[in-house]
Design a protein around this motif. Sequence first.
Motif, PDB file in Angstrom:
ATOM      1  N   GLY A 257     -20.190  15.068  11.151  1.00 34.36           N
ATOM      2  CA  GLY A 257     -20.735  15.880  12.232  1.00 34.36           C
ATOM      3  C   GLY A 257     -19.722  16.345  13.256  1.00 34.36           C
ATOM      4  O   GLY A 257     -19.697  17.530  13.621  1.00 34.36           O
ATOM      5  N   PRO A 258     -18.835  15.461  13.757  1.00 33.70           N
ATOM      6  CA  PRO A 258     -17.868  15.887  14.770  1.00 33.70           C
ATOM      7  C   PRO A 258     -16.873  16.946  14.276  1.00 33.70           C
ATOM      8  O   PRO A 258     -16.218  17.589  15.092  1.00 33.70           O
ATOM      9  N   GLN A 259     -16.752  17.126  12.970  1.00 37.63           N
ATOM     10  CA  GLN A 259     -15.888  18.186  12.444  1.00 37.63           C
ATOM     11  C   GLN A 259     -16.704  19.321  11.823  1.00 37.63           C
ATOM     12  O   GLN A 259     -16.153  20.162  11.104  1.00 37.63           O
ATOM     13  N   GLY A 260     -17.999  19.345  12.099  1.00 38.98           N
ATOM     14  CA  GLY A 260     -18.832  20.443  11.633  1.00 38.98           C
ATOM     15  C   GLY A 260     -19.298  20.334  10.199  1.00 38.98           C
ATOM     16  O   GLY A 260     -19.765  21.315   9.621  1.00 38.98           O
ATOM     17  N   ARG A 261     -19.198  19.126   9.620  1.00 36.63           N
ATOM     18  CA  ARG A 261     -19.680  18.937   8.248  1.00 36.63           C
ATOM     19  C   ARG A 261     -21.128  18.450   8.288  1.00 36.63           C
ATOM     20  O   ARG A 261     -21.433  17.488   8.986  1.00 36.63           O
ATOM     21  N   GLU A 262     -21.969  19.104   7.533  1.00 34.26           N
ATOM     22  CA  GLU A 262     -23.387  18.765   7.547  1.00 34.26           C
ATOM     23  C   GLU A 262     -23.828  18.299   6.167  1.00 34.26           C
ATOM     24  O   GLU A 262     -23.658  19.006   5.174  1.00 34.26           O
ATOM     25  N   LEU A 263     -24.400  17.105   6.108  1.00 36.08           N
ATOM     26  CA  LEU A 263     -24.980  16.590   4.871  1.00 36.08           C
ATOM     27  C   LEU A 263     -26.499  16.641   5.006  1.00 36.08           C
ATOM     28  O   LEU A 263     -27.107  17.674   4.780  1.00 36.08           O
ATOM     29  N   ARG A 264     -27.145  15.560   5.435  1.00 40.48           N
ATOM     30  CA  ARG A 264     -28.606  15.592   5.588  1.00 40.48           C
ATOM     31  C   ARG A 264     -29.059  15.745   7.034  1.00 40.48           C
ATOM     32  O   ARG A 264     -30.192  16.127   7.288  1.00 40.48           O
ATOM     33  N   ILE A 265     -28.171  15.428   7.998  1.00 40.55           N
ATOM     34  CA  ILE A 265     -28.557  15.535   9.405  1.00 40.55           C
ATOM     35  C   ILE A 265     -28.041  16.860   9.970  1.00 40.55           C
ATOM     36  O   ILE A 265     -26.847  17.146   9.880  1.00 40.55           O
ATOM     37  N   PRO A 266     -28.900  17.675  10.560  1.00 36.51           N
ATOM     38  CA  PRO A 266     -28.441  18.939  11.153  1.00 36.51           C
ATOM     39  C   PRO A 266     -27.466  18.680  12.305  1.00 36.51           C
ATOM     40  O   PRO A 266     -27.508  17.645  12.971  1.00 36.51           O
ATOM     41  N   LEU A 267     -26.586  19.657  12.542  1.00 34.36           N
ATOM     42  CA  LEU A 267     -25.600  19.556  13.616  1.00 34.36           C
ATOM     43  C   LEU A 267     -26.219  19.949  14.953  1.00 34.36           C
ATOM     44  O   LEU A 267     -27.076  20.831  15.022  1.00 34.36           O
ATOM     45  N   ALA A 268     -25.749  19.309  16.020  1.00 33.81           N
ATOM     46  CA  ALA A 268     -26.219  19.656  17.364  1.00 33.81           C
ATOM     47  C   ALA A 268     -25.786  21.075  17.733  1.00 33.81           C
ATOM     48  O   ALA A 268     -26.513  21.792  18.420  1.00 33.81           O
TER      49      ALA A 268
END
Length: 289
Positions: free
Chosen positions: A205-216
């Motif tokens: 997430g902190p580097q903009g990679r999204e798996l199953r949780i959407p990014l803020a």
Amino acid sequence: MWCSGRRRYGCSADGSVFHLHLQPEQLRDKIILVGDPGRVDLVASFFDTHEFEVSSREFHTIGGTYKGKSVMCLSHGIGTDNIDIVVNELDALANIDFSTRYEKPQFRQLTLVRVGTSGGLQPHVPIGTPVIAEKSIGFDGVLNFYAGRDRVCDLDFERAFCELVKWNPLWAAPYVVDADSELVARIGGDDMVRGVTISANGFYGPQGRELRIPLADPELNKKIEAFKYGSQVVTNYEMESSALAGLAKLMGHKAMTVCSIIANRVAHHANPNYKTAVSDLIQTVLERI
């Protein structure tokens, strides 16, 4: 500046520093840092002599000589939290007397060069390029816990960055710190790119990679790629350079990070066979440190 004479440092029962398990007599002034414990063996394969080897958790250290220079290589694992441990304990080995547990009267300066891998964010940093983190942006917040952080940080750059990317107040306040200029010139020569490196506080997430949780903020990376401060743009992501540069500067040591670009996130290119480039970079750093 480093450790007040009123404060006592507690070491391990065997006289070694707590996490690294190094003894003061094993410390070398020239230190190459790598993330992967296995990469320490690669660095040490270029040494002319091996004088000691210590392993503790992810911290693997080999000391020896390279072309007459006394050097050591130490692995720090992943993240600025580990850098906090490594830099503080290396400084303790250099500048605290473990027999009295008080600061030594004479300061000993260390030279710390981190050699790593990174993902590029700009077209002028293609795969295989060695990029020096001349300036680091810390997303981790580690330096914010230390007195004097404003003294070693580029506050104008911090404000400009937060304004352009619309920094979320729920995230740790970013800090921006320069690597040691003399070390950058010596290690970088005229064949390495100087850049602005983000030290993220996570890989996904902190580097903009999204798996199953959407990014803020799904647009954060686009805003980072578009950010410009004078002639400076953000060149790459990694996870350690900010704390290394910041803590070393607060303590009076010389430090910098240089990474081989193994993927370009804008061009969507990656190099699975990057080990040769990393090996070449290690040899260059050994020659110039």
